[in-house]
Design an enzyme around this catalytic site. Sequence first.
Site, short mmCIF file in Angstrom:
data_model
loop_
_atom_site.label_atom_id
_atom_site.label_comp_id
_atom_site.label_asym_id
_atom_site.label_seq_id
_atom_site.Cartn_x
_atom_site.Cartn_y
_atom_site.Cartn_z
CG HIS A 108 7.31 -16.12 -9.59
ND1 HIS A 108 7.28 -15.28 -10.69
CD2 HIS A 108 7.55 -17.37 -10.08
CE1 HIS A 108 7.52 -15.99 -11.78
NE2 HIS A 108 7.70 -17.25 -11.44
CG ASP B 151 9.22 -11.60 -9.62
OD1 ASP B 151 8.58 -12.62 -9.92
OD2 ASP B 151 8.83 -10.44 -9.86
CG MET C 277 6.13 -17.63 -16.20
SD MET C 277 6.09 -16.33 -14.95
CE MET C 277 7.07 -15.04 -15.73
CB SER D 102 6.44 -7.69 -9.73
OG SER D 102 7.78 -8.12 -9.60
CG HIS E 151 4.69 -11.29 -7.97
ND1 HIS E 151 4.10 -12.54 -8.00
CD2 HIS E 151 5.71 -11.34 -8.85
CE1 HIS E 151 4.74 -13.30 -8.87
NE2 HIS E 151 5.73 -12.60 -9.40
CG ASP F 241 4.82 -12.74 -13.31
OD1 ASP F 241 4.97 -11.52 -13.48
OD2 ASP F 241 5.60 -13.44 -12.64
CG MET G 264 11.16 -17.41 -11.51
SD MET G 264 11.16 -15.71 -12.15
CE MET G 264 10.75 -14.83 -10.66
CG MET H 255 14.59 -14.10 -10.44
SD MET H 255 14.85 -13.00 -11.83
CE MET H 255 13.23 -12.23 -11.97
C1 DX5 Z 1 9.67 -12.00 -14.43
C2 DX5 Z 1 8.90 -11.85 -13.15
C3 DX5 Z 1 7.81 -10.86 -13.19
C4 DX5 Z 1 8.27 -9.46 -13.47
C5 DX5 Z 1 7.22 -8.80 -14.29
O1 DX5 Z 1 10.49 -13.12 -14.34
O2 DX5 Z 1 8.33 -13.08 -12.78
O3 DX5 Z 1 7.05 -10.90 -11.99
O4 DX5 Z 1 8.46 -8.68 -12.31
O5 DX5 Z 1 7.69 -7.56 -14.69
P1 DX5 Z 1 6.88 -6.69 -15.75
O6 DX5 Z 1 5.52 -6.44 -15.17
O7 DX5 Z 1 7.71 -5.46 -15.86
O8 DX5 Z 1 6.82 -7.48 -17.02
ZN ZN Z 2 6.98 -13.07 -11.02
#
Ligand code: DX5
Ligand code: ZN
Length: 220
Positions: free
Chosen positions: A68, A37, A139, A10, A35, A177, A70, A39
């Site tokens: 991903h 993320d 998650m 990620s 990956h 994840d 969010m 947000m």
């Molecule tokens: C959290 C993300 C993850 C995050 C995971 O909302 O969706 O992808 O990057 O990070 P680690 O591996 O540090 O838990």
């Molecule tokens: Zn993620």
Amino acid sequence: MAAHPLIAPSLLAADFSRLRDEVTAIERAGADWLHLDVMDGHFVPNITFGPLVVRALRPHTRLPLDAHLMIAPADPYVAAFAEAGADHISVHSEAGPHLHRTLQLIRSLGKKAGVVLNPATPIEAVVNVLDLADLIMVMTVNPGFGGQAFLASQLPKISALRRLIDDSGRDIILQVDGGVTHQTVPAILAAGATCLIAGTAVYGAADYAAAIAALRAGGR
Ligand code: DX5
Ligand code: ZN
């Protein structure tokens, strides 16, 4: 389950002042997917980046881009992420009232479609859209931040989804994840996950290649 899970580092845990270098480094280090993320400060209490960053990074890697989302609503932005070069687009089941329609939309753009389940979300959220799902993501932290502790309470859900996918006969990738580390990976793989998403455990390591290899080998 899978002896060699897919490893999707990620970018959230990368050095954001050097994103291009961080992407090329992770490809060289043996990652299977990247990956991303996304947000929005609304669906989750943090803000990262949008399609402009995906578009900027796209020419610098051949890795499949695993977006991903969010964000809520997701539908108005799906086409922008597709056009920016995302290969997989995953949405949370809570992101809108019409998950089935969202998955149809993603697939109509020629992308792999994924459903993400929050820790409190039951597997029933995905049961009736299995025919449209290429990926299911569990998650194992509350979404929004990297570096959180793995929620072992989610292991039975991963196992239940493994059975559901096997019974469906469909080739759906089961992703995990959040809090994926060399310590938590054995239980995650034993539960039947086939793709490990890891931020801190890869980008926080001094040697990306060694970190990826260790995850792929099941944490050993
Ligand atoms: C959290 C993300 C993850 C995050 C995971 O909302 O969706 O992808 O990057 O990070 P680690 O591996 O540090 O838990
Ligand atoms: Zn993620």
